[in-house]
Write an enzyme that holds these catalytic residues in place. Structure first.
Site, PDB file in Angstrom:
ATOM      1  N   LYS A   1     -37.720 -52.616 -13.179  1.00  0.00           N
ATOM      2  CA  LYS A   1     -38.500 -53.849 -12.980  1.00  0.00           C
ATOM      3  C   LYS A   1     -39.926 -53.586 -12.489  1.00  0.00           C
ATOM      4  O   LYS A   1     -40.858 -54.281 -12.891  1.00  0.00           O
ATOM      5  CB  LYS A   1     -37.779 -54.781 -12.001  1.00  0.00           C
ATOM      6  CG  LYS A   1     -36.516 -55.412 -12.567  1.00  0.00           C
ATOM      7  CD  LYS A   1     -35.923 -56.384 -11.560  1.00  0.00           C
ATOM      8  CE  LYS A   1     -34.707 -57.086 -12.129  1.00  0.00           C
ATOM      9  NZ  LYS A   1     -34.220 -58.171 -11.250  1.00  0.00           N
TER      10      LYS A   1
ATOM     11  N   ASP B   1     -36.653 -64.337 -11.794  1.00  0.00           N
ATOM     12  CA  ASP B   1     -35.758 -64.334 -10.621  1.00  0.00           C
ATOM     13  C   ASP B   1     -36.236 -65.362  -9.587  1.00  0.00           C
ATOM     14  O   ASP B   1     -35.428 -65.960  -8.874  1.00  0.00           O
ATOM     15  CB  ASP B   1     -35.715 -62.948  -9.962  1.00  0.00           C
ATOM     16  CG  ASP B   1     -34.859 -61.961 -10.746  1.00  0.00           C
ATOM     17  OD1 ASP B   1     -33.987 -62.396 -11.520  1.00  0.00           O
ATOM     18  OD2 ASP B   1     -35.074 -60.741 -10.589  1.00  0.00           O
TER      19      ASP B   1
HETATM   20  P1  NAP Z   1     -31.371 -52.753  -3.816  1.00  0.00           P
HETATM   21  O1  NAP Z   1     -32.787 -52.840  -4.270  1.00  0.00           O
HETATM   22  O2  NAP Z   1     -30.635 -51.477  -3.976  1.00  0.00           O
HETATM   23  O3  NAP Z   1     -31.338 -53.183  -2.261  1.00  0.00           O
HETATM   24  C1  NAP Z   1     -30.151 -53.067  -1.536  1.00  0.00           C
HETATM   25  C2  NAP Z   1     -30.262 -53.764  -0.193  1.00  0.00           C
HETATM   26  O4  NAP Z   1     -28.991 -53.626   0.463  1.00  0.00           O
HETATM   27  C3  NAP Z   1     -31.279 -53.134   0.749  1.00  0.00           C
HETATM   28  O5  NAP Z   1     -31.766 -54.107   1.645  1.00  0.00           O
HETATM   29  C4  NAP Z   1     -30.421 -52.113   1.503  1.00  0.00           C
HETATM   30  O6  NAP Z   1     -30.971 -51.764   2.763  1.00  0.00           O
HETATM   31  C5  NAP Z   1     -29.163 -52.901   1.685  1.00  0.00           C
HETATM   32  N1  NAP Z   1     -27.984 -52.052   1.909  1.00  0.00           N
HETATM   33  C6  NAP Z   1     -27.392 -51.231   1.014  1.00  0.00           C
HETATM   34  N2  NAP Z   1     -26.326 -50.632   1.584  1.00  0.00           N
HETATM   35  C7  NAP Z   1     -26.251 -51.086   2.856  1.00  0.00           C
HETATM   36  C8  NAP Z   1     -25.373 -50.831   3.954  1.00  0.00           C
HETATM   37  N3  NAP Z   1     -24.340 -49.984   3.839  1.00  0.00           N
HETATM   38  N4  NAP Z   1     -25.592 -51.485   5.113  1.00  0.00           N
HETATM   39  C9  NAP Z   1     -26.637 -52.342   5.234  1.00  0.00           C
HETATM   40  N5  NAP Z   1     -27.514 -52.614   4.247  1.00  0.00           N
HETATM   41  C10 NAP Z   1     -27.314 -51.994   3.073  1.00  0.00           C
HETATM   42  O7  NAP Z   1     -30.455 -53.855  -4.544  1.00  0.00           O
HETATM   43  P2  NAP Z   1     -30.930 -55.257  -5.144  1.00  0.00           P
HETATM   44  O8  NAP Z   1     -31.339 -55.081  -6.556  1.00  0.00           O
HETATM   45  O9  NAP Z   1     -31.877 -55.898  -4.189  1.00  0.00           O
HETATM   46  O10 NAP Z   1     -29.538 -56.047  -5.180  1.00  0.00           O
HETATM   47  C11 NAP Z   1     -28.911 -56.466  -3.972  1.00  0.00           C
HETATM   48  C12 NAP Z   1     -27.744 -57.402  -4.310  1.00  0.00           C
HETATM   49  O11 NAP Z   1     -28.243 -58.577  -4.946  1.00  0.00           O
HETATM   50  C13 NAP Z   1     -26.734 -56.798  -5.276  1.00  0.00           C
HETATM   51  O12 NAP Z   1     -25.440 -57.171  -4.872  1.00  0.00           O
HETATM   52  C14 NAP Z   1     -27.049 -57.450  -6.606  1.00  0.00           C
HETATM   53  O13 NAP Z   1     -25.908 -57.576  -7.428  1.00  0.00           O
HETATM   54  C15 NAP Z   1     -27.535 -58.810  -6.164  1.00  0.00           C
HETATM   55  N6  NAP Z   1     -28.460 -59.428  -7.124  1.00  0.00           N
HETATM   56  C16 NAP Z   1     -28.161 -60.662  -7.594  1.00  0.00           C
HETATM   57  C17 NAP Z   1     -29.019 -61.285  -8.482  1.00  0.00           C
HETATM   58  C18 NAP Z   1     -28.680 -62.650  -8.990  1.00  0.00           C
HETATM   59  O14 NAP Z   1     -29.261 -63.097  -9.988  1.00  0.00           O
HETATM   60  N7  NAP Z   1     -27.775 -63.367  -8.319  1.00  0.00           N
HETATM   61  C19 NAP Z   1     -30.198 -60.654  -8.898  1.00  0.00           C
HETATM   62  C20 NAP Z   1     -30.475 -59.379  -8.406  1.00  0.00           C
HETATM   63  C21 NAP Z   1     -29.595 -58.773  -7.515  1.00  0.00           C
HETATM   64  P3  NAP Z   1     -32.026 -50.543   2.938  1.00  0.00           P
HETATM   65  O15 NAP Z   1     -33.372 -51.112   2.628  1.00  0.00           O
HETATM   66  O16 NAP Z   1     -31.856 -50.144   4.333  1.00  0.00           O
HETATM   67  O17 NAP Z   1     -31.605 -49.465   1.946  1.00  0.00           O
END
Ligand code: NAP
Length: 299
Positions: free
Chosen positions: A66, A102
Site C-alpha cells: 500500500k 479504507d
Molecule cells: P499491521 O500493520 O501489521 O499492524 C499491526 C498492529 O498490531 C500494530 O499496532 C502492532 O503493534 C499490533 N500488534 C501486533 N501484535 C501485537 C501483540 N502481540 N501485542 C500487541 N500489539 C500487537 O496490521 P494492519 O494491516 O494494521 O492490520 C491490523 C488488523 O486490522 C488485522 O487484523 C487486519 O485483518 C485488520 N484490518 C481490517 C480491515 C478492514 O477492512 N476491516 C482493513 C485492514 C486491516 P506494533 O506497532 O507494536 O508492532
C-alpha cells in the site's frame, strides 16, 4: 473485450476481495474478471506498469504494497497522500489514478452504526497500516482529540504526524493498567481496535488489549478485525454495555467505493456482504475446530 481488475498483494490467497468483487461484477452484468496477483515487493513496479494495459479497469492494493504503490501511480488523490498509502488504483484517460477507500470504509461503517465523533474524544488501539486510515477518518469527521495506544511507542508517534494540526493526538502505552489509557477510555465516545490481537491465525486469537472494565454503556467499540466476526475485543465491549461494530462493514464499504470508481456503477452491497459471509463460512467449514459462525481465515 472482457475487462480486468486485479488485487496486488503478497500473499493474496486468503483475501475475500476476489469473492465479493466478482460476485458484484457478475450481479450487475459487468464483463470483467477480478484476478488476485501474488506479487513479491521486487515485482511491484512491473505489476503496476501492467495496469496501463487497455483491458485494465484498475486494482486493489493490499499488504505489503500500500505504501510503495503510492509512488508508482500518476495521480494519487488527497486522501492517498494524507494516509500515505493507496488501496485502489483506477486506469482513466491513460493515467493511473489512486485513492485510499479504507477511509471511506471506516466512515461508512461508523455512520451506519449511528456513531458521530464530531467534537468528541476517540481512542485508537494499534498503530499499524490499518490505523492510518482510521486517523484520517477521525480527522475528516472532526473528532476533538485522539488517544493512540500502541505496543511500540514510535509507531504511535509516527501516526500522530498524519493527524495534522486539526486533530490533537496523545500517545500512550497499550497497557490496560496505564493511567492515561484508562482516563482516555473513560471519556471516549468511540474506541477503535486496529491491532491484530484476536484475529484468527494472528499473534493471539483469544486476546483483547483492553478488558470489559475499561468500557462503559453507550460507548461505541469498533474492531477492524473481521475474522472471527465476534472478536474478544467486541465480546469485552458488549459485556460492559457498549455498542459493537465489526470489521466486515469496513471491508465491504472500502470495496464498494473501489467498485464505483472502476465501473461507474453503485455497488450491490447486499451481494457483496452475502458473498463475503459465504466465503468465510466455507473456510470455517474446511478448518477443523472452527465454527461457521466464527469464520475461519485471516484477512
Ligand atoms: P499491521 O500493520 O501489521 O499492524 C499491526 C498492529 O498490531 C500494530 O499496532 C502492532 O503493534 C499490533 N500488534 C501486533 N501484535 C501485537 C501483540 N502481540 N501485542 C500487541 N500489539 C500487537 O496490521 P494492519 O494491516 O494494521 O492490520 C491490523 C488488523 O486490522 C488485522 O487484523 C487486519 O485483518 C485488520 N484490518 C481490517 C480491515 C478492514 O477492512 N476491516 C482493513 C485492514 C486491516 P506494533 O506497532 O507494536 O508492532
Amino acid at each position: 473485450m472482457t475487462s480486468t481488475v486485479v488485487l496486488l498483494g503478497h500473499p493474496v490467497a486468503h483475501s475475500l476481495s476476489p469473492r465479493f468483487q466478482q460476485a458484484a461484477l457478475d450481479a450487475l452484468g459487468v464483463d470483467a474478471r477480478y484476478e488476485a496477483w501474488d506479487i513479491a515487493p521486487e515485482g511491484l513496479s512491473a505489476a503496476v506498469a501492467r495496469l496501463r494495459e487497455r483491458r485494465m479497469l484498475g486494482a486493489n492494493v493490499t499488504v505489503p504494497h500500500k505504501v510503495a504503490a503510492l509512488r508508482l501511480v500518476d495521480r494519487p488523490d488527497h486522501l492517498a497522500e494524507r494516509v500515505g498509502a493507496v488501496n485502489t488504483i483506477v486506469r482513466r484517460d491513460g493515467l493511473l489514478h489512486a485513492t485510499n477507500t479504507d477511509v471511506h470504509g471506516v466512515t461508512r461503517a461508523l455512520a451506519e452504526a449511528g456513531v458521530d465523533v464530531r467534537g468528541q474524544p476517540v481512542v485508537l488501539l494499534g498503530a499499524g497500516g490499518a490505523a492510518r486510515a482510521v486517523v484520517v477518518a477521525m480527522r475528516e469527521a472532526g473528532a476533538a482529540r485522539l488517544t493512540i495506544a500502541n505496543r511500540t511507542a514510535a509507531h504511535a508517534a509516527a501516526l500522530a504526524d498524519i493527524a495534522g494540526a486539526d486533530l490533537p493526538v496523545d500517545v500512550c502505552a497499550l497497557d490496560a493498567a496505564d493511567a492515561s489509557l484508562r482516563a482516555a477510555m473513560a471519556q471516549a465516545v468511540l474506541v477503535v481496535h486496529s491491532t491484530s490481537l484476536g484475529m484468527r491465525h494472528g499473534p493471539d486469537e483469544h486476546a483483547t488489549p483492553v478488558p470489559a472494565a475499561l468500557f462503559h454503556p453507550g460507548q461505541a467499540a469498533f474492531d477492524l478485525v473481521y475474522v472471527p466476526e465476534r472478536t474478544p475485543f467486541l465480546i469485552a465491549a458488549e459485556a460492559a454495555g457498549a455498542r459493537t461494530i465489526g470489521g466486515l462493514a469496513m471491508l465491504i464499504h472500502q470495496g464498494a467505493a473501489a467498485f464505483r470508481l472502476w465501473t461507474g456503477q453503485e455497488a450491490p452491497l447486499d451481494v457483496m456482504f452475502d458473498a463475503a459471509r459465504t466465503a468465510l463460512a466455507e473456510r470455517a467449514g474446511s478448518e477443523p475446530g472452527v465454527s461457521a459462525i466464527d469464520g475461519g481465515a485471516s484477512q
